[in-house]
Design a protein around this motif. Structure first.
Motif, PDB file in Angstrom:
ATOM      1  N   ALA A 293       0.830  -1.207   0.000  1.00  0.00           N
ATOM      2  CA  ALA A 293       0.000   0.000   0.000  1.00  0.00           C
ATOM      3  C   ALA A 293       0.867   1.262   0.000  1.00  0.00           C
ATOM      4  N   LYS A 294       2.089   1.144   0.518  1.00  0.00           N
ATOM      5  CA  LYS A 294       3.012   2.280   0.545  1.00  0.00           C
ATOM      6  C   LYS A 294       4.073   2.174  -0.541  1.00  0.00           C
ATOM      7  N   GLY A 295       3.889   1.236  -1.478  1.00  0.00           N
ATOM      8  CA  GLY A 295       4.819   1.106  -2.588  1.00  0.00           C
ATOM      9  C   GLY A 295       6.139   0.466  -2.207  1.00  0.00           C
ATOM     10  N   LYS A 296       6.119  -0.433  -1.220  1.00  0.00           N
ATOM     11  CA  LYS A 296       7.339  -1.111  -0.779  1.00  0.00           C
ATOM     12  C   LYS A 296       7.146  -2.610  -0.924  1.00  0.00           C
ATOM     13  N   THR A 297       8.009  -3.232  -1.725  1.00  0.00           N
ATOM     14  CA  THR A 297       7.921  -4.678  -1.923  1.00  0.00           C
ATOM     15  C   THR A 297       9.218  -5.327  -1.471  1.00  0.00           C
ATOM     16  N   ALA A 298       9.114  -6.509  -0.905  1.00  0.00           N
ATOM     17  CA  ALA A 298      10.279  -7.216  -0.378  1.00  0.00           C
ATOM     18  C   ALA A 298      11.151  -7.767  -1.507  1.00  0.00           C
ATOM     19  N   PHE A 299      12.449  -7.746  -1.273  1.00  0.00           N
ATOM     20  CA  PHE A 299      13.400  -8.258  -2.262  1.00  0.00           C
ATOM     21  C   PHE A 299      13.200  -9.738  -2.524  1.00  0.00           C
ATOM     22  N   ASP A 300      12.640 -10.464  -1.537  1.00  0.00           N
ATOM     23  CA  ASP A 300      12.458 -11.908  -1.696  1.00  0.00           C
ATOM     24  C   ASP A 300      11.009 -12.308  -2.008  1.00  0.00           C
ATOM     25  N   SER A 301      10.159 -11.310  -2.303  1.00  0.00           N
ATOM     26  CA  SER A 301       8.797 -11.608  -2.758  1.00  0.00           C
ATOM     27  C   SER A 301       8.896 -12.105  -4.199  1.00  0.00           C
ATOM     28  N   PRO A 302       7.846 -12.707  -4.736  1.00  0.00           N
ATOM     29  CA  PRO A 302       7.923 -13.134  -6.142  1.00  0.00           C
ATOM     30  C   PRO A 302       8.308 -11.993  -7.092  1.00  0.00           C
ATOM     31  N   LEU A 303       7.725 -10.815  -6.894  1.00  0.00           N
ATOM     32  CA  LEU A 303       8.067  -9.672  -7.738  1.00  0.00           C
ATOM     33  C   LEU A 303       9.515  -9.258  -7.512  1.00  0.00           C
ATOM     34  N   GLY A 304       9.896  -9.142  -6.252  1.00  0.00           N
ATOM     35  CA  GLY A 304      11.262  -8.745  -5.921  1.00  0.00           C
ATOM     36  C   GLY A 304      12.295  -9.693  -6.495  1.00  0.00           C
ATOM     37  N   GLN A 305      12.054 -10.990  -6.356  1.00  0.00           N
ATOM     38  CA  GLN A 305      12.993 -11.986  -6.883  1.00  0.00           C
ATOM     39  C   GLN A 305      13.125 -11.876  -8.401  1.00  0.00           C
ATOM     40  N   ALA A 306      12.024 -11.619  -9.067  1.00  0.00           N
ATOM     41  CA  ALA A 306      12.047 -11.562 -10.530  1.00  0.00           C
ATOM     42  C   ALA A 306      12.808 -10.350 -11.055  1.00  0.00           C
TER      43      ALA A 306
END
Length: 153
Positions: free
Chosen positions: A113-126
């Motif tokens: 919601a604040k535009g922060k995604t984890a480096f190890d999330s599916p998006l982050g990993q990709a």
């Protein structure tokens, strides 16, 4: 083996600020507990039970946050033209014409919601280690999708 929690300097500072706030609130909670204890029979003293529980939650949160800092690996953002921890990226999803901006952060800091995604999330990993202009496939639990990296800041 010790597991270090990767986080940005901002995430580390946020935890430090919360610890400071909780430590500042602790004397007030102790005073409430002492006042409730002075009311008499502890077995039927709801105020005492609630104050004791609240102070216990505060102490538990302080221990948890302290461990987060103890085992933190602070990653400084470096812009080598590739997506890395701390980078801010502008992405275009294949099924949408508009772009979205995300900062790549540690797991504890992630908040879509604040535009922060984890480096190890599916998006982050990709998108990790990819350059602007790259199109990657994200393997997510709900299915695969493509995303193009428009810009790496």
């Amino acid at each position: 083996m010790v597991y270090y929690q990767k986080m940005t300097p901002e995430g580390y500072k946020k935890i430090e600020d919360e610890i400071a706030r909780l430590k500042k609130d602790r004397p007030r909670r102790i005073k409430i507990l002492q006042q409730a204890r002075s009311m008499g029979d502890l077995s039927e003293n709801t105020e005492y039970t609630e104050a004791k529980r609240d102070l216990g939650h505060l102490q538990s949160r302080l221990r948890y946050l302290g461990k987060q800092l103890k085992y933190a690996e602070v990653i400084e953002a470096k812009n080598y033209g590739k997506v890395n921890m701390g980078s801010t990226v502008v992405l275009k999803f294949d099924d949408d014409e508009k772009t979205e901006e995300y900062q790549i952060v540690g797991r504890m800091e992630a908040d879509l919601a604040k535009g922060k995604t984890a480096f190890d999330s599916p998006l982050g990993q990709a998108i990790m280690k990819q350059q602007a202009g790259s199109t990657v496939t994200v393997s997510a639990p709900a299915g695969d999708y493509s995303v193009t990296i428009v810009e790496v800041k």
